[in-house]
Design a protein around this motif. Structure first.
Motif, PDB file in Angstrom:
ATOM      1  N   GLN A  29      29.384  89.465  61.242  1.00 55.99           N
ATOM      2  CA  GLN A  29      28.715  88.885  62.409  1.00 55.99           C
ATOM      3  C   GLN A  29      29.630  87.913  63.144  1.00 55.99           C
ATOM      4  O   GLN A  29      29.703  87.907  64.379  1.00 55.99           O
ATOM      5  N   THR A  30      30.359  87.106  62.385  1.00 56.67           N
ATOM      6  CA  THR A  30      31.285  86.146  62.994  1.00 56.67           C
ATOM      7  C   THR A  30      32.386  86.858  63.769  1.00 56.67           C
ATOM      8  O   THR A  30      32.742  86.463  64.885  1.00 56.67           O
ATOM      9  N   LEU A  31      32.916  87.935  63.199  1.00 61.28           N
ATOM     10  CA  LEU A  31      33.979  88.686  63.868  1.00 61.28           C
ATOM     11  C   LEU A  31      33.466  89.381  65.126  1.00 61.28           C
ATOM     12  O   LEU A  31      34.182  89.478  66.129  1.00 61.28           O
ATOM     13  N   GLU A  32      32.247  89.863  65.075  1.00 61.75           N
ATOM     14  CA  GLU A  32      31.669  90.530  66.252  1.00 61.75           C
ATOM     15  C   GLU A  32      31.500  89.556  67.415  1.00 61.75           C
ATOM     16  O   GLU A  32      31.564  89.953  68.585  1.00 61.75           O
ATOM     17  N   ASN A  33      31.316  88.277  67.077  1.00 67.45           N
ATOM     18  CA  ASN A  33      31.151  87.259  68.124  1.00 67.45           C
ATOM     19  C   ASN A  33      32.467  86.580  68.506  1.00 67.45           C
ATOM     20  O   ASN A  33      32.499  85.739  69.397  1.00 67.45           O
ATOM     21  N   ALA A  34      33.552  86.925  67.802  1.00 67.65           N
ATOM     22  CA  ALA A  34      34.848  86.292  68.058  1.00 67.65           C
ATOM     23  C   ALA A  34      35.502  86.878  69.306  1.00 67.65           C
ATOM     24  O   ALA A  34      35.169  87.976  69.761  1.00 67.65           O
ATOM     25  N   ASP A  35      36.477  86.136  69.827  1.00 61.85           N
ATOM     26  CA  ASP A  35      37.197  86.547  71.041  1.00 61.85           C
ATOM     27  C   ASP A  35      38.335  87.502  70.685  1.00 61.85           C
ATOM     28  O   ASP A  35      39.511  87.244  70.960  1.00 61.85           O
ATOM     29  N   ALA A  84      40.327  81.766  62.540  1.00 61.84           N
ATOM     30  CA  ALA A  84      39.769  80.450  62.880  1.00 61.84           C
ATOM     31  C   ALA A  84      38.238  80.475  62.911  1.00 61.84           C
ATOM     32  O   ALA A  84      37.589  79.587  62.339  1.00 61.84           O
ATOM     33  N   PRO A  85      37.592  81.471  63.553  1.00 60.30           N
ATOM     34  CA  PRO A  85      36.121  81.513  63.533  1.00 60.30           C
ATOM     35  C   PRO A  85      35.554  81.656  62.116  1.00 60.30           C
ATOM     36  O   PRO A  85      34.499  81.092  61.807  1.00 60.30           O
ATOM     37  N   LEU A  86      36.259  82.414  61.266  1.00 58.66           N
ATOM     38  CA  LEU A  86      35.790  82.562  59.878  1.00 58.66           C
ATOM     39  C   LEU A  86      35.860  81.224  59.151  1.00 58.66           C
ATOM     40  O   LEU A  86      34.938  80.849  58.416  1.00 58.66           O
ATOM     41  N   ALA A  87      36.948  80.495  59.368  1.00 60.80           N
ATOM     42  CA  ALA A  87      37.090  79.177  58.740  1.00 60.80           C
ATOM     43  C   ALA A  87      36.009  78.231  59.233  1.00 60.80           C
ATOM     44  O   ALA A  87      35.414  77.478  58.444  1.00 60.80           O
ATOM     45  N   ASN A  88      35.744  78.262  60.528  1.00 60.13           N
ATOM     46  CA  ASN A  88      34.715  77.385  61.097  1.00 60.13           C
ATOM     47  C   ASN A  88      33.326  77.720  60.569  1.00 60.13           C
ATOM     48  O   ASN A  88      32.449  76.853  60.525  1.00 60.13           O
ATOM     49  N   ALA A  89      33.141  78.973  60.153  1.00 62.46           N
ATOM     50  CA  ALA A  89      31.856  79.394  59.579  1.00 62.46           C
ATOM     51  C   ALA A  89      31.792  79.141  58.076  1.00 62.46           C
ATOM     52  O   ALA A  89      30.810  79.487  57.422  1.00 62.46           O
ATOM     53  N   GLY A  90      32.860  78.531  57.525  1.00 65.48           N
ATOM     54  CA  GLY A  90      32.894  78.233  56.092  1.00 65.48           C
ATOM     55  C   GLY A  90      33.111  79.457  55.231  1.00 65.48           C
ATOM     56  O   GLY A  90      32.725  79.478  54.054  1.00 65.48           O
ATOM     57  N   ILE A  91      33.753  80.492  55.795  1.00 62.61           N
ATOM     58  CA  ILE A  91      34.015  81.729  55.053  1.00 62.61           C
ATOM     59  C   ILE A  91      35.479  81.751  54.628  1.00 62.61           C
ATOM     60  O   ILE A  91      36.381  81.759  55.472  1.00 62.61           O
ATOM     61  N   GLY A  92      35.721  81.742  53.332  1.00 61.82           N
ATOM     62  CA  GLY A  92      37.084  81.770  52.810  1.00 61.82           C
ATOM     63  C   GLY A  92      37.650  83.174  52.826  1.00 61.82           C
ATOM     64  O   GLY A  92      36.961  84.142  52.489  1.00 61.82           O
ATOM     65  N   VAL A  93      38.899  83.291  53.240  1.00 66.82           N
ATOM     66  CA  VAL A  93      39.593  84.582  53.272  1.00 66.82           C
ATOM     67  C   VAL A  93      40.642  84.586  52.174  1.00 66.82           C
ATOM     68  O   VAL A  93      41.367  83.606  51.985  1.00 66.82           O
ATOM     69  N   ASP A  94      40.753  85.698  51.458  1.00 64.73           N
ATOM     70  CA  ASP A  94      41.685  85.764  50.331  1.00 64.73           C
ATOM     71  C   ASP A  94      42.873  86.661  50.664  1.00 64.73           C
ATOM     72  O   ASP A  94      43.803  86.250  51.344  1.00 64.73           O
ATOM     73  N   MET A  95      42.839  87.887  50.223  1.00 61.25           N
ATOM     74  CA  MET A  95      43.974  88.799  50.406  1.00 61.25           C
ATOM     75  C   MET A  95      44.031  89.285  51.855  1.00 61.25           C
ATOM     76  O   MET A  95      43.007  89.644  52.434  1.00 61.25           O
ATOM     77  N   ILE A  96      45.211  89.316  52.440  1.00 59.08           N
ATOM     78  CA  ILE A  96      45.378  89.736  53.837  1.00 59.08           C
ATOM     79  C   ILE A  96      46.553  90.700  53.934  1.00 59.08           C
ATOM     80  O   ILE A  96      47.618  90.458  53.357  1.00 59.08           O
ATOM     81  N   VAL A  97      46.365  91.802  54.648  1.00 57.13           N
ATOM     82  CA  VAL A  97      47.470  92.712  54.933  1.00 57.13           C
ATOM     83  C   VAL A  97      47.326  93.218  56.366  1.00 57.13           C
ATOM     84  O   VAL A  97      46.224  93.541  56.820  1.00 57.13           O
ATOM     85  N   GLN A  98      48.450  93.229  57.098  1.00 58.17           N
ATOM     86  CA  GLN A  98      48.472  93.751  58.468  1.00 58.17           C
ATOM     87  C   GLN A  98      49.416  94.940  58.517  1.00 58.17           C
ATOM     88  O   GLN A  98      50.552  94.859  58.057  1.00 58.17           O
ATOM     89  N   ASN A  99      48.937  96.055  59.050  1.00 55.41           N
ATOM     90  CA  ASN A  99      49.763  97.251  59.136  1.00 55.41           C
ATOM     91  C   ASN A  99      50.802  97.127  60.248  1.00 55.41           C
ATOM     92  O   ASN A  99      50.628  96.367  61.209  1.00 55.41           O
ATOM     93  N   ILE A 100      51.867  97.878  60.139  1.00 50.79           N
ATOM     94  CA  ILE A 100      52.884  97.914  61.183  1.00 50.79           C
ATOM     95  C   ILE A 100      52.337  98.667  62.387  1.00 50.79           C
ATOM     96  O   ILE A 100      51.732  99.740  62.263  1.00 50.79           O
ATOM     97  N   SER A 101      52.548  98.100  63.554  1.00 44.10           N
ATOM     98  CA  SER A 101      52.104  98.747  64.792  1.00 44.10           C
ATOM     99  C   SER A 101      53.070  99.870  65.155  1.00 44.10           C
ATOM    100  O   SER A 101      54.287  99.669  65.202  1.00 44.10           O
ATOM    101  N   HIS A 102      52.544 101.063  65.413  1.00 46.39           N
ATOM    102  CA  HIS A 102      53.394 102.202  65.758  1.00 46.39           C
ATOM    103  C   HIS A 102      53.742 102.230  67.244  1.00 46.39           C
ATOM    104  O   HIS A 102      54.801 102.743  67.628  1.00 46.39           O
ATOM    105  N   ASP A 103      52.852 101.695  68.066  1.00 48.93           N
ATOM    106  CA  ASP A 103      53.098 101.751  69.512  1.00 48.93           C
ATOM    107  C   ASP A 103      53.314 100.372  70.130  1.00 48.93           C
ATOM    108  O   ASP A 103      53.511 100.237  71.338  1.00 48.93           O
ATOM    109  N   GLY A 104      53.264  99.312  69.305  1.00 46.68           N
ATOM    110  CA  GLY A 104      53.448  97.964  69.825  1.00 46.68           C
ATOM    111  C   GLY A 104      52.229  97.416  70.543  1.00 46.68           C
ATOM    112  O   GLY A 104      52.261  96.300  71.057  1.00 46.68           O
TER     113      GLY A 104
END
Length: 410
Positions: A325-331, A286-306
């Motif tokens: 910079q946007t991610l560093e300021n994100a919650d 959401a913060p990236l979208a609000n900053a006008g930054i488009g996101v393309d390919m996304i992959v999330q790894n499986i959590s080993h410990d939950g």
């Protein structure tokens, strides 16, 4: 008799000699009995010069004044093209965006078209007058000049063709059509005679620079038949020498893969040790979208410990630092943010994928044979994209082009 919109890009009107050559093509179309609207870009290099003037004054410009300046290039070309047509005995006049009018929203610098009033243009076409229109520009409801962003002349041409219900929109450029891949990488690349809107949209968004993505989107939505052809050859649009971009038909599905695209403007960002909980993706993107930054390919790894996981995605290389910079300021808390821009996105595109299996496995096998490691994978109904190290981009394109049998027959 046909109603044709003919658009000439910057290299096609780069100097007076090329404008005269383009005018010869329009004269020949008129002699065939066709009614023609011409859309022109600025002469090659002119827009960059005008942008440079703006930057010399200030890097943070009033975008309303910026649009006033950078739209001037197309105005010059429109006037010169009209003169060249008149010289050849063709009735013609130039129109500015505000005279038509070509209405846009107020997002200066990257405005969107909201309406085109074709009343006066249709009247002049009925009188066999050629209308010469500057691409890239329009006018806002507040009567300020606006521009459509880079590549906006393609969008202007297709939007005008849709508004006029033209029979065809010819995009004259410096190549003779759409190719199976970049001929500079694969000299055996083959010109495609016909391609679907969906395939062209994917190729345009993936780095193929023949057409601007928004123009293909409008053509597909409004059903405008497009043709890409060269302004440097003797053919005219009515000879149908280029690549036709049309609604998908059954014959197209027989062609398993239409093209291989390569985009080198990607950057990869990985967040290490992100909390693995519902809503975390929203907090990230959401913060990236609000900053006008488009996101393309996304992959999330499986959590080993939950408790924690890693998340990788790509953004335009030009947006990498802003994204970090946007991610560093994100919650969002994470152990580390890693970024790399030595990556390239390689894509296989084809409507034949819908009805054929094995396309992905062939892609992965081919890259494995060349010892090319895949970092990220994304798919759609007619596309498979992989992220690889940029140094292997051309090798990957050549190998895949051969693997899918796309070479020009010897």
């Amino acid at each position: 008799m046909s109603l044709i919109v003919a658009k000439f890009g910057g290299t096609s009107v780069a100097d007076v000699e090329r404008i005269e050559r383009a005018a010869d093509k329009i004269r020949r179309e008129v002699e065939l009995g066709n009614k023609v609207v011409v859309v022109v870009s600025a002469m090659s290099g002119v827009t960059n010069t005008l942008v440079g003037y703006c930057d010399e004054i200030s890097k943070l410009q009033d975008l309303r004044e910026y649009d006033t300046v950078v739209s001037a290039g197309e105005q010059i070309t429109a006037g010169l093209m009209s003169m060249a047509l008149q010289k050849r005995g063709v009735s013609a006049r130039s129109w500015m965006g505000w005279q038509i009018p070509f209405i846009t929203n107020e997002m200066h610098g990257k405005a969107r078209i909201t309406d085109i009033d074709t009343t006066e243009i249709n009247k002049r076409l009925a009188e066999n007058e050629v209308a010469v229109i500057p691409g890239f520009q329009g006018v806002t409801p507040r009567n300020r000049i606006s521009t459509l962003g880079r590549g906006g002349s393609d969008t202007s041409a297709v939007a005008m063709a849709a508004a006029l219900e033209a029979d065809r929109c010819d995009i004259y450029t410096d190549v003779d059509g759409v190719y199976t891949t970049d001929p500079r990488i694969v000299p055996q690349a083959r010109k495609i005679d016909k391609i679907s809107f969906e395939e062209m949209m994917e190729l345009a968004s993936l780095g193929a620079k023949v057409l601007q993505t928004r123009s293909v989107e409008i053509a597909m939505k409004k059903g405008v038949a497009l043709q890409v052809l060269s302004s440097f050859e003797d053919h005219i649009g009515s000879d149908l020498p280029g690549t036709l971009i049309v609604k998908e038909d059954k014959d197209m599905e027989e062609e398993l893969v239409s093209g291989i695209a390569c985009a080198r403007n990607e950057a990869k960002i990985t967040l290490i040790g992100v909390e693995d909980q519902p809503g975390i993706a929203s907090k990230l993107f959401a913060p990236l979208a609000n900053a006008g930054i488009g996101v393309d390919m996304i992959v999330q790894n499986i959590s080993h410990d939950g408790k924690a996981t890693d998340m990788t995605f790509t953004v335009a290389r030009a947006d990498k630092e802003r994204a970090i910079q946007t991610l560093e300021n994100a919650d969002v808390s994470c152990k580390e943010i890693r970024a790399a821009d030595n990556v390239a996105k390689i894509s296989v595109v084809g409507v034949g994928m819908i009805s054929h299996s094995g396309v992905a496995s062939k892609m992965f096998d081919t890259l494995a044979e060349k010892n090319i490691n895949i970092q990220v994978i994304s798919t759609s109904e007619i596309k498979i994209s992989v992220l690889i190290e940029e140094d292997y981009a051309e090798l990957a394109v050549r190998a895949l082009h051969a693997a899918y049998g796309l070479e020009e027959p010897a």
